[in-house]
Design a protein around this motif. Structure first.
Motif, short mmCIF file in Angstrom:
data_model
loop_
_atom_site.label_atom_id
_atom_site.label_comp_id
_atom_site.label_asym_id
_atom_site.label_seq_id
_atom_site.Cartn_x
_atom_site.Cartn_y
_atom_site.Cartn_z
N GLY A 22 0.82 -1.40 -0.14
CA GLY A 22 -0.06 0.10 0.04
C GLY A 22 0.94 1.04 -0.03
N GLY A 23 1.01 1.86 -1.19
CA GLY A 23 1.61 3.25 -1.33
C GLY A 23 2.61 3.39 -1.97
N ALA A 24 3.59 2.32 -2.59
CA ALA A 24 4.28 2.45 -3.33
C ALA A 24 4.36 3.40 -4.77
CB ALA A 24 5.03 1.14 -3.95
N GLY A 25 5.13 4.28 -4.67
CA GLY A 25 4.91 5.22 -5.99
C GLY A 25 6.20 5.81 -6.61
N LYS A 26 7.34 5.92 -5.92
CA LYS A 26 8.67 5.97 -6.25
C LYS A 26 9.64 5.20 -5.78
CE LYS A 26 8.96 9.64 -3.12
NZ LYS A 26 7.67 9.51 -2.33
N LEU A 27 10.92 5.20 -6.22
CA LEU A 27 11.93 4.28 -5.90
C LEU A 27 12.27 4.46 -4.41
CD1 LEU A 27 14.25 4.63 -9.00
CD2 LEU A 27 12.91 2.62 -8.19
N GLN A 28 12.37 5.80 -4.07
CA GLN A 28 12.75 5.89 -2.29
C GLN A 28 11.77 5.22 -1.52
OE1 GLN A 28 12.73 8.30 -5.11
NE2 GLN A 28 13.37 10.13 -4.42
N ASP A 29 10.27 5.18 -2.02
CA ASP A 29 9.25 4.45 -1.02
C ASP A 29 9.97 3.01 -0.60
OD1 ASP A 29 7.72 6.67 -1.20
OD2 ASP A 29 6.72 5.92 -2.86
N TYR A 46 18.23 0.44 -7.68
CA TYR A 46 18.07 1.33 -6.62
C TYR A 46 18.45 0.91 -5.44
CZ TYR A 46 16.44 5.44 -4.04
OH TYR A 46 16.43 6.46 -3.23
N LEU A 47 17.85 -0.17 -4.96
CA LEU A 47 17.93 -0.65 -3.70
C LEU A 47 19.47 -1.21 -3.42
CD1 LEU A 47 14.76 -2.51 -3.18
CD2 LEU A 47 15.29 -0.58 -1.83
N ASN A 48 20.11 -1.71 -4.39
CA ASN A 48 21.58 -2.16 -4.56
C ASN A 48 22.19 -0.87 -4.03
OD1 ASN A 48 22.55 -4.54 -4.63
ND2 ASN A 48 21.81 -4.80 -6.69
N GLN A 49 22.06 0.36 -4.70
CA GLN A 49 22.72 1.39 -4.40
C GLN A 49 22.56 1.94 -2.98
OE1 GLN A 49 21.32 4.22 -7.33
NE2 GLN A 49 22.17 2.81 -9.28
N VAL A 54 20.70 -2.07 0.19
CA VAL A 54 19.66 -3.02 0.48
C VAL A 54 19.87 -4.11 -0.17
CG1 VAL A 54 17.16 -3.46 0.57
CG2 VAL A 54 17.91 -1.10 1.10
N VAL A 55 19.95 -5.24 0.63
CA VAL A 55 20.39 -6.46 -0.21
C VAL A 55 19.31 -7.14 -0.78
CG1 VAL A 55 21.30 -9.05 0.17
CG2 VAL A 55 22.03 -7.00 1.71
N VAL A 56 19.19 -7.38 -2.06
CA VAL A 56 18.22 -7.91 -2.77
C VAL A 56 18.79 -9.04 -3.81
CG1 VAL A 56 16.60 -5.74 -3.13
CG2 VAL A 56 18.65 -6.33 -4.82
N ARG A 57 17.80 -9.63 -4.59
CA ARG A 57 18.31 -11.01 -5.17
C ARG A 57 18.69 -10.64 -6.52
NH1 ARG A 57 13.29 -14.98 -3.01
NH2 ARG A 57 13.97 -14.86 -0.86
#
Length: 252
Positions: free
Chosen positions: A204-211, A243-246, A249-252
């Motif tokens: 609920g609420g995701a709109g941009k990368l920062q979210d 973006y999360l990598n930068q 934040v660890v992602v797959r």
């Protein structure tokens, strides 16, 4: 740190993917099988498929659509909507679900969670909780029937209860944020994280990368679910993961 999960959601109504704002004014987005295949290609970690009208129409989840989607994708599938018995859980797992989300039925019959967890394992049972803030009482309350009915259950207490009953994961939707693209309800997920020790998926609420980075870094959730931004191509799964990598934040 476990890798964080990026999870698109298909809200399915009458065999089509729909999306609204605050659970109303639904518009048609497309065919669930085609959209699921697209998310498979983009590298989604999981897919959530919610038959949003099943409970209100007092019918079961559309097993044929679930089967078609499961044949098309190889990522884990969480299916919900119209689940009211252990047999329903079994039928969905047979149709290709990896996990089953239970919402309204668990409130009428909390034992359904413990029965499902006992028979199929905690990891199969996801408690889906739709939550709205009551400004007068300064508390979050649980809603059922696709967000149409308010209960007297306080959301954090209910989250603790379902975990005690055996839910292996919580999928919590902030209804005030849903479809608004104004960001996730960080304080809600922070409270939940302090209250339970199972994975939490924020919705609920995701709109941009920062979210996405904000909900992972500030609220420490395990997965972030989004619909509109992915359905309308405003963001891709790849965009979010890069973006999360930068942001560390660890992602797959």
């Amino acid at each position: 740190m476990l890798a964080k999960r990026i999870i698109p959601c298909l809200d399915v109504d009458d065999g089509r993917v729909k999306k609204g704002i605050n659970f109303v004014n639904l518009t048609d987005v497309g065919d669930p099988v085609a959209i699921a295949a697209q998310y498979q290609k983009q590298g989604a970690d999981e897919l959530v498929f919610l038959d949003i009208s099943a409970t209100n129409e007092k019918r079961k989840t559309m097993l044929d659509v679930v089967e078609q989607v499961s044949q098309e994708v190889f990522m884990p599938l969480t299916i919900g909507g119209g689940v009211s018995s252990v047999l329903d859980i079994q039928n969905l797992l047979r149709a290709g679900a990896d996990k089953v989300a239970i919402n309204s039925a668990a409130i009428d019959n909390p034992e359904l969670i413990s029965q499902g967890a006992k028979k199929f394992g905690n990891q199969c049972i996801v408690s889906a909780i739709d939550v709205k803030f009551d400004a007068a009482l300064q508390k979050y309350f649980v809603y059922t029937h696709g967000g149409k009915k308010k209960t007297n259950l306080e959301a954090i207490a209910w989250a603790k209860r379902v975990v005690e009953l055996g839910a292996g994961e919580l999928l919590v939707t902030g209804m005030d944020q849903d479809g608004t693209k104004n960001g996730f309800n960080i304080s809600l997920y922070q409270k939940l994280n302090q209250a339970v020790n199972v994975p939490i998926i924020a919705s609920g609420g995701a709109g941009k990368l920062q979210d996405f980075s904000e909900v992972f870094l500030k609220a420490k959730v395990d997965g972030a679910l989004a619909a509109s931004v992915f359905h309308y191509g405003e963001l891709t799964i790849k965009d979010v993961k890069q973006y999360l990598n930068q942001k560390g934040v660890v992602v797959r």
